[in-house]
Write a protein that holds these residues in place. Structure first.
Motif, PDB file in Angstrom:
ATOM      1  N   SER A   1      53.463  41.863  46.317  1.00 29.40           N
ATOM      2  CA  SER A   1      53.632  42.359  47.686  1.00 29.40           C
ATOM      3  C   SER A   1      55.090  42.307  48.085  1.00 29.40           C
TER       4      SER A   1
ATOM      5  N   TYR B   1      57.071  33.864  55.274  1.00 31.21           N
ATOM      6  CA  TYR B   1      56.984  35.117  54.511  1.00 31.21           C
ATOM      7  C   TYR B   1      55.992  36.024  55.219  1.00 31.21           C
ATOM      8  N   THR B   2      56.406  37.262  55.472  1.00 31.31           N
ATOM      9  CA  THR B   2      55.488  38.204  56.121  1.00 31.31           C
ATOM     10  C   THR B   2      55.567  39.576  55.473  1.00 31.31           C
ATOM     11  N   THR B   3      54.420  40.227  55.389  1.00 35.39           N
ATOM     12  CA  THR B   3      54.409  41.619  54.931  1.00 35.39           C
ATOM     13  C   THR B   3      54.299  42.553  56.134  1.00 35.39           C
ATOM     14  N   ARG B   4      54.219  41.967  57.334  1.00 30.61           N
ATOM     15  CA  ARG B   4      54.076  42.783  58.541  1.00 30.61           C
ATOM     16  C   ARG B   4      55.137  42.446  59.585  1.00 30.61           C
TER      17      ARG B   4
ATOM     18  N   THR C   1      54.965  43.620  63.223  1.00 31.05           N
ATOM     19  CA  THR C   1      54.105  43.042  64.274  1.00 31.05           C
ATOM     20  C   THR C   1      54.754  41.842  64.963  1.00 31.05           C
TER      21      THR C   1
ATOM     22  N   PHE D   1      44.532  27.079  56.546  1.00 35.58           N
ATOM     23  CA  PHE D   1      44.440  28.296  55.735  1.00 35.58           C
ATOM     24  C   PHE D   1      45.789  28.763  55.186  1.00 35.58           C
TER      25      PHE D   1
ATOM     26  N   LEU E   1      48.501  28.430  52.542  1.00 34.28           N
ATOM     27  CA  LEU E   1      48.630  27.829  51.215  1.00 34.28           C
ATOM     28  C   LEU E   1      50.076  27.415  50.986  1.00 34.28           C
TER      29      LEU E   1
ATOM     30  N   TYR F   1      52.170  29.732  48.186  1.00 38.23           N
ATOM     31  CA  TYR F   1      52.374  31.176  48.323  1.00 38.23           C
ATOM     32  C   TYR F   1      53.465  31.419  49.346  1.00 38.23           C
TER      33      TYR F   1
ATOM     34  N   GLY G   1      55.005  28.923  52.298  1.00 39.65           N
ATOM     35  CA  GLY G   1      54.124  27.868  52.814  1.00 39.65           C
ATOM     36  C   GLY G   1      54.107  27.835  54.328  1.00 39.65           C
ATOM     37  N   ALA G   2      54.639  28.879  54.952  1.00 38.39           N
ATOM     38  CA  ALA G   2      54.625  28.952  56.416  1.00 38.39           C
ATOM     39  C   ALA G   2      54.469  30.409  56.828  1.00 38.39           C
ATOM     40  N   ILE G   3      53.793  30.647  57.952  1.00 33.93           N
ATOM     41  CA  ILE G   3      53.569  32.026  58.404  1.00 33.93           C
ATOM     42  C   ILE G   3      53.840  32.133  59.903  1.00 33.93           C
ATOM     43  N   PHE G   4      54.030  33.402  60.344  1.00 32.03           N
ATOM     44  CA  PHE G   4      53.848  33.618  61.767  1.00 32.03           C
ATOM     45  C   PHE G   4      52.517  34.327  61.929  1.00 32.03           C
TER      46      PHE G   4
ATOM     47  N   HIS H   1      46.364  41.673  64.900  1.00 36.75           N
ATOM     48  CA  HIS H   1      46.345  42.545  63.725  1.00 36.75           C
ATOM     49  C   HIS H   1      46.044  41.825  62.416  1.00 36.75           C
TER      50      HIS H   1
ATOM     51  N   ARG I   1      42.451  36.409  60.118  1.00 37.42           N
ATOM     52  CA  ARG I   1      42.569  34.939  60.148  1.00 37.42           C
ATOM     53  C   ARG I   1      43.288  34.477  61.401  1.00 37.42           C
TER      54      ARG I   1
ATOM     55  N   ARG J   1      50.838  37.053  43.864  1.00 43.37           N
ATOM     56  CA  ARG J   1      49.735  36.101  44.031  1.00 43.37           C
ATOM     57  C   ARG J   1      49.593  35.212  42.797  1.00 43.37           C
TER      58      ARG J   1
HETATM   59  C1  ANZ Z   1      52.482  38.180  59.790  1.00 44.33           C
HETATM   60  C2  ANZ Z   1      51.324  39.089  59.731  1.00 44.33           C
HETATM   61  C3  ANZ Z   1      50.854  39.914  60.724  1.00 44.33           C
HETATM   62  C4  ANZ Z   1      50.732  39.090  58.477  1.00 44.33           C
HETATM   63  C5  ANZ Z   1      49.737  40.702  60.448  1.00 44.33           C
HETATM   64  C6  ANZ Z   1      49.633  39.848  58.179  1.00 44.33           C
HETATM   65  C7  ANZ Z   1      49.147  40.674  59.179  1.00 44.33           C
HETATM   66  P1  ANZ Z   1      50.011  39.447  50.922  1.00 44.33           P
HETATM   67  O1  ANZ Z   1      49.901  40.915  51.251  1.00 44.33           O
HETATM   68  O2  ANZ Z   1      48.864  38.943  50.168  1.00 44.33           O
HETATM   69  O3  ANZ Z   1      51.338  39.090  50.323  1.00 44.33           O
HETATM   70  N1  ANZ Z   1      50.837  34.699  54.408  1.00 44.33           N
HETATM   71  C8  ANZ Z   1      52.091  34.545  53.947  1.00 44.33           C
HETATM   72  N2  ANZ Z   1      52.217  33.376  53.283  1.00 44.33           N
HETATM   73  C9  ANZ Z   1      51.018  32.791  53.339  1.00 44.33           C
HETATM   74  C10 ANZ Z   1      50.517  31.542  52.859  1.00 44.33           C
HETATM   75  N3  ANZ Z   1      51.298  30.693  52.190  1.00 44.33           N
HETATM   76  N4  ANZ Z   1      49.218  31.232  53.092  1.00 44.33           N
HETATM   77  C11 ANZ Z   1      48.431  32.074  53.776  1.00 44.33           C
HETATM   78  N5  ANZ Z   1      48.847  33.256  54.256  1.00 44.33           N
HETATM   79  C12 ANZ Z   1      50.138  33.620  54.047  1.00 44.33           C
HETATM   80  O4  ANZ Z   1      49.908  38.666  52.356  1.00 44.33           O
HETATM   81  C13 ANZ Z   1      51.027  38.436  53.108  1.00 44.33           C
HETATM   82  C14 ANZ Z   1      50.585  37.977  54.461  1.00 44.33           C
HETATM   83  O5  ANZ Z   1      49.793  36.796  54.341  1.00 44.33           O
HETATM   84  C15 ANZ Z   1      51.778  37.651  55.309  1.00 44.33           C
HETATM   85  O6  ANZ Z   1      51.990  38.639  56.327  1.00 44.33           O
HETATM   86  C16 ANZ Z   1      51.334  36.416  56.080  1.00 44.33           C
HETATM   87  O7  ANZ Z   1      50.788  36.928  57.273  1.00 44.33           O
HETATM   88  C17 ANZ Z   1      50.286  35.798  55.202  1.00 44.33           C
HETATM   89  F1  ANZ Z   1      49.267  41.521  61.387  1.00 44.33           F
HETATM   90  O8  ANZ Z   1      52.686  37.801  58.405  1.00 44.33           O
HETATM   91  B1  ANZ Z   1      51.506  38.114  57.581  1.00 44.33           B
END
Ligand code: ANZ
Ligand code: ZN
Length: 877
Positions: free
Chosen positions: A228, A255-258, A261, A334, A336, A339, A342-345, A350, A353, A432
C-alpha cells in the motif's frame, strides 16, 4: 470377438511388478533428453490415505506418463512432509514415539500410493524427518544467518498459563488452550525470523512472470503481500497535562493511506505495544492494566481483528497538521504494532473500525468525502461510514477535489512543511507481509542449530558438529517442549569460549521443511541433498499440483526460500514453480445411523425398496449431502476396496472423467461402475480388432473412404488428447475418448458385416489396428495397466510404459468436408455436409436427394438451384 473380461485384479499387480523390476520410472540426471519435472505437493503422513487424497497424484501421474511418451526425461518423485504437531499428539495419546508413528504411517501410505499405479521414482523418496534432510536444512539456516536473512528478536507467542506452555495458533480454540481450556495470554519470547518482508517487492514483481499459475492464486499472494502507498504524518504533541509522563517525544508519527480525510480526523490511536504507550503506562497503572487486558487473546491477526474495539484515553492531545482542532490520543487494541508506525489517526466517517470506535467513545463523526450525486444536506454517516470515492467537502483547501487529487494535494503540502528538521509528511510504501517467525517450541521438528552462551550470545553450531540430531529418549507425559526438559541434550559447551552453554531448544516451523524439498528431489539418491548442478538442471518444477489451501503460505515461503538460496549462490533459479495447478476435492455423501453415529460407505446398503440401511442389521440410515472426504465423518473410500472391486484404473478414470479438474468431484458408486463398464469396453474394442485383423498389416498405398474416415478420427484423437493433457483438461480428454470409442465401434461393426463375405481388406485392417493402437496409447497415461494389457494383445511384446505418443499425420487432421446451409426461397431450412472438393453438380445432386427438399417441394422439381461453393445452397421453388 473376445468375450473374456479384463481382469484388473490380476493384471494390475502384475504390471506394477514389471515396471518396478525394470526400474522404468527411475530418473537419471545425465539423461540427454529434455527435462520435465512434475510434482504433487507431498503428503503429511497422517495415517492412511483414502481415494480423496488420490486425485492430485493421479493428475500428476497422467502428466508424467504423457510427457515420457512425448520424449521427455521426466522427474516425478514422492516424499513426506513428516515433521509436525499431529505426531506429537499421537505420541501423547498412544504412548508411542513421534518418529515411530511417523515412519509406520509412511510405510502404510507408501504401499497405498503404490497401489494407485503411480509412475514415481521411489528411489528419490525422502521424509523431512530424515536426519540427512533436516541436517542440510540446518546448514541452510546457518547460511541464511550468515547472509543476514535470519535473525532473532522478541515476539509474542500464545501462552497457556495452566499448562505453562507455548501453543501453536491451531491449538488456540476460541481464545483458550486446546487441552487446559485456560484463557490464552500473549507473551514475549526471543524467536528466530526469516527476513521475508524485505523481499516483498521482488515477490510481488515475480508474480508477473508466473504465467502458468491460476490468476486466483496470484491475486491471493498479491493481497497477502499487501502493498500500500500512503503518507507518514507527524502530529505534534500539545502540552501534556501534569503528571502524564516525563520526556515525551515531540510528535507522534502515523501511517495513513487516506491523508485526504485529515479534516475528518477525530482521534489518534497508539498500539498497546507502541514505545510511547509503554512510557505512559509506566506512569499510569490504569493504562498498564488496559495494556495487560489487550494482551489477552491469541496472537493471530484474524483474532486481533475480530476482537471488540477497546480504547484508553491517555489524556494527551496532538495538534492538527492542517489547522483543525486538537485531537485526543488513545491507546487502542486494534492498532497493530508491527504495521506502519504502530499509530494511526482515526476518521470515523470513512472507516469502519474508526466508526465503531467513535460510537463507543462518543467522538465526533465528521464526513469529508461526499459520494457522487448525493446532496450534502441529506448525507449522513451516523449509522455507517462511507468508504467509497467522492468529492471532498468540510475540508478547507481540499473542498471540491476528488479523493486521489486531495491525497496528492495534502501530500505535497505536508512534504514541504518542515518541523524541527524533518518534513511533517513523507510518502511511504507499506507491505502487510511480516517477517516469517520460524521458532516452534516443539520436539518433532528440525532443531535450530544454535548454542546460547552467556558471554558470547547465540553461536552457530560449527559445521563439523552438524547435524544437530533430535534425541530419541524423550517423554510426552507432561506439557511443554521435551527438548527443554531432556536431562542432557541441551547442555553443551560454547563452541566459541568453551564455557557451559545451552542448545537452542526451539525447532523450525514445518513450512521450512516444505520450502526446498523439491530441490532435494533434484539430486540423485545417496548424494548431497542440495546440489547446485542438479537443482539448476531440474528447477523450476514444470508442473506443480496441489490444493488451494496452500495457495498462500507454502508457495510464498518456497518462493522466498529459492530466491534467498539464489542470492546465497546455492541455486541459479529464482522461481521454484513455473506451472501451478490447484485441483478440486473429492466429495462423498455422509451416512448416519439411528443414533446419529457416522457410518462408512461400506457399512451402508439398499434394502428391497431401495432405502439405505445398515449392512447386517437393516437399521435405517440417514444420508447427508456430499462433503469433502474426511476420516472424522467416515465418508471415505479406501483405495484397497476400489482396487479389489474394480481395479485402480477404474478409480483413476473416474477421478479424471467426471468433472473439470479444478472443481470438486463427487465419488458415487454409479460413477465408478460407469468407469468400470468403459474400461471393459476399451478392452473389447481392442479384442474385437485383433479378432478381425489378427496380424500386423503393412501400410497399403491406398485407403478406401471408410478407412480414411477412421484414420482421421484416430489421428484427431491423438492430437486433441495431447493438447487436452497439456492443458490439464483431463475431463475433456476422457470425453473425446468416449466419442472416439463410438466411432471405432461403428467401424468394427461395419468391418464385421463385410468380413462375413471374406477377410477384411488390408486398408481397413490397417486402419482398425491403427485405431486400436492409438486408442491404447492415448488412454495409457490415464489407465496405464489396461493399456499394457491391450498393447500385449495388439503387439505381442514391449511395454506401453516405454512407448511413445502416436505419430500424428498432419494431413489427416485437416478437415476435408464443409457444412453448407440450405435456403429454400430465401429461408434457411437445413444444412448438408459435403466433401470440400465436391463440384457444384455433385452438391446439387446431393441436395436433391435430401428428404427435406422432397418435403418442401411436395415432389415438384425446383425452379432453380444455386450453389455458391464453400458457402451456401439456394433453392428456388
Ligand atoms: C486514516 C484513515 C482514514 C485510514 C480512513 C483509513 C480510512 P492498508 O491499506 O492496509 O495499508 N492503519 C495504519 N497502520 C495501522 C496499524 N498499525 N494497525 C491498524 N491499522 C493501521 O491500511 C492503511 C490504513 O490502515 C491506514 O489509513 C490507517 O488508517 C490504518 F478513512 O489512516 B488510515
Ligand atoms: Zn561463549
Amino acid at each position: 470377438m473376445s468375450t473374456e473380461r479384463y481382469n484388473a485384479r490380476e493384471a494390475e499387480p502384475r504390471w506394477q511388478k514389471i515396471w518396478d523390476e525394470r526400474g522404468i520410472y527411475r530418473t537419471r540426471n545425465d539423461d540427454p533428453r529434455p527435462k520435465y519435472y512434475v510434482l504433487e505437493m507431498f503428503p503429511y503422513p497422517s495415517g492412511r490415505i483414502h481415494i480423496g487424497h488420490g486425485r492430485n497424484y493421479v493428475m500428476g501421474d497422467v502428466v508424467a506418463r504423457f510427457k515420457r511418451m512425448k520424449g521427455f526425461n521426466v522427474l516425478h518423485p514422492m516424499g513426506w512432509d513428516a515433521f509436525g504437531l499431529p505426531a506429537e499428539n499421537a505420541a501423547i495419546e498412544r504412548k508411542t514415539h513421534p518418529g515411530k508413528w511417523t515412519y509406520e504411517n509412511i510405510a502404510t501410505m507408501r504401499e497405498q500410493l503404490k497401489l494407485l499405479g503411480l509412475s514415481l521414482d521411489w528411489s528419490r523418496e525422502i521424509a523431512t524427518c530424515d536426519v540427512s534432510y533436516y541436517g542440510e536444512q540446518q546448514r541452510i539456516f546457518l547460511d541464511f544467518l550468515k547472509g543476514g536473512f535470519a535473525y532473532r528478536r522478541e515476539s509474542e507467542v500464545n501462552w497457556d498459563p495452566v499448562d505453562n506452555t507455548v501453543l501453536a495458533n491451531e491449538q488456540v480454540i476460541d481464545g483458550r488452550g486446546w487441552r487446559s481450556g485456560a484463557l490464552v495470554e500473549r507473551r514475549k519470547l526471543a524467536q528466530w525470523f526469516f527476513r521475508i518482508s524485505d523481499a516483498s517487492e521482488e515477490l510481488l514483481a515475480g508474480l508477473d512472470t508466473l504465467e502458468r499459475w491460476p490468476d486466483k492464486v496470484r491475486l491471493m499472494q498479491r493481497n497477502w503481500i499487501g502493498r500500500s502507498e500512503g503518507l507518514h504524518v507527524r502530529f505534534v504533541l500539545a502540552d501534556a497535562p501534569a503528571g502524564v509522563a516525563e520526556n515525551l517525544p515531540a510528535a507522534i508519527k502515523v501511517y495513513t493511506t487516506r491523508p485526504d480525510t485529515l479534516f475528518g480526523a477525530a482521534f489518534l490511536a497508539l498500539s498497546p505495544g507502541h514505545p510511547l504507550t509503554e512510557k505512559l503506562a509506566a506512569a499510569n497503572p490504569a493504562l498498564a492494566s488496559f495494556v495487560e487486558e489487550c494482551r489477552r487473546g491469541g496472537t493471530s491477526t484474524a483474532e486481533i481483528e475480530t476482537q471488540e474495539k477497546m480504547g484508553f484515553d491517555t489524556g494527551l492531545k496532538v495538534r492538527h497538521p492542517l489547522g483543525g482542532p486538537d485531537l485526543p490520543v488513545y491507546v487502542a487494541n486494534f492498532v497493530l504494532m508491527d504495521y506502519g508506525t504502530g499509530a494511526i489517526f482515526g476518521c470515523p466517517a470513512h472507516d469502519q473500525r474508526d466508526h465503531d470506535f467513535a460510537r463507543k467513545y462518543a467522538l465526533p463523526i465528521t464526513p469529508v468525502v461526499l459520494p457522487p450525486d448525493v446532496d450534502p444536506a441529506s448525507f449522513s454517516v451516523a449509522e455507517a461510514p462511507y468508504e467509497g470515492e467522492g468529492t471532498l467537502f468540510n475540508s478547507g483547501f481540499l473542498d471540491g477535489l476528488t479523493v486521489p487529487a486531495a491525497k496528492e494535494k495534502v501530500a505535497l503540502r505536508l512534504e514541504n512543511e518542515i518541523l524541527g528538521n524533518a518534513p511533517v509528511g513523507e510518502r511511504a510504501v507499506n507491505y502487510r507481509l511480516r517477517d516469517w517467525g520460524i521458532s516452534r517450541q516443539r520436539y518433532w521438528g528440525c532443531p535450530i542449530p544454535i548454542i546460547h552462551c552467556d558471554s558470547c550470545g547465540p553461536v552457530p553450531v560449527p559445521e563439523d558438529q552438524l547435524p544437530v540430531q533430535l534425541p530419541e529418549d524423550v517423554t510426552f507425559d507432561q506439557p511443554g517442549n521435551p527438548l527443554d526438559r531432556h536431562p542432557s541434550w541441551k547442555h553443551v559447551n560454547c563452541p566459541q569460549c568453551g564455557a557451559p552453554a545451552r542448545r537452542e531448544t526451539d525447532t523450525m516451523d514445518t513450512f521450512v521443511d516444505s520450502s526446498w524439498y523439491f530441490a532435494r528431489f533434484a539430486a540423485e539418491p545417496g548424494t548431497a541433498p542440495l546440489q547446485k548442478g542438479a537443482a539448476d538442471h531440474w528447477l523450476p518444477v514444470d508442473q506443480y499440483i496441489g490444493g488451494i489451501e496452500h495457495a498462500i503460505l507454502h508457495l510464498l515461503y518456497s518462493r522466498f526460500f529459492i530466491r534467498t538460496l539464489k542470492k546465497l549462490g546455492r541455486v541459479s533459479v529464482a522461481e521454484p514453480f513455473a506451472g501451478l495447478f490447484t485441483q478440486g476435492m473429492i466429495v462423498h455423501e455422509t451416512y448416519k445411523d439411528a443414533e446419529g453415529r457416522w457410518l462408512f460407505p461400506e457399512e451402508v446398503e439398499r434394502d428391497g425398496e431401495g432405502r439405505p440401511v445398515k449392512v447386517g442389521t437393516g437399521e435405517p440410515v440417514t444420508i447427508g449431502a456430499p462433503e469433502k472426504m474426511s476420516k472424522s465423518k467416515k465418508n471415505v473410500v479406501p483405495p484397497e476396496i476400489v482396487a479389489d472391486t474394480y481395479g485402480v484404473d477404474c478409480a483413476r478414470w473416474f477421478m479424471l472423467a467426471d468433472t473439470p479438474p479444478e472443481r470438486d468431484s463427487e465419488w458415487t458408486s454409479a460413477g465408478i461402475e460407469g468407469a468400470w463398464r468403459f474400461v471393459q469396453r476399451l478392452w473389447r474394442l481392442v479384442g474385437d480388432t485383433v479378432a478381425l485383423a489378427p496380424e500386423e498389416v503393412t501400410r497399403p498405398a491406398d485407403f478406401g473412404a471408410e478407412s480414411i474416415a477412421l484414420r482421421r478420427a484416430s489421428h484427431r484423437l491423438a492430437a486433441q488428447v495431447a493438447e487436452d493433457i497439456e492443458r490439464l483438461r483431463f475431463n475433456v480428454a476422457v470425453a473425446r475418448v468416449h466419442a472416439f470409442a463410438n466411432v471405432f465401434a461403428e467401424s468394427l461393426t461395419g468391418a464385421r458385416t463385410g468380413a462375413a463375405a471374406g477377410p477384411v481388406a488390408p486398408d481397413l485392417a490397417f486402419a482398425l489396428r491403427e485405431a486400436a493402437t492409438f486408442l491404447t496409447a492415448v488412454v495409457a497415461p490415464m489407465v496405464p495397466h489396461l493399456a499394457e494389457e491391450c498393447r500385449l494383445v495388439l503387439a505381442g511384446s514391449g511395454l506401453m510404459a516405454e512407448a511413445g505418443w502416436p505419430q500424428v499425420e498432419d494431413e489427416l487432421l485437416v478437415d476435408d468436408t464443409v457444412t453448407l446451409p440450405i435456403q429454400i426461397n430465401g429461408k434457411r431450412r437445413g444444412e448438408i455436409v459435403v466433401p470440400k472438393a465436391a463440384s457444384p453438380a455433385e452438391v446439387e445432386k446431393a441436395v436433391l436427394a435430401l428428404d427435406l427438399i422432397a418435403q418442401a417441394l411436395d415432389g415438384r422439381a425446383p425452379k432453380r438451384i444455386i450453389v455458391v461453393p464453400q458457402r451456401i445452397v439456394n433453392v428456388v421453388a
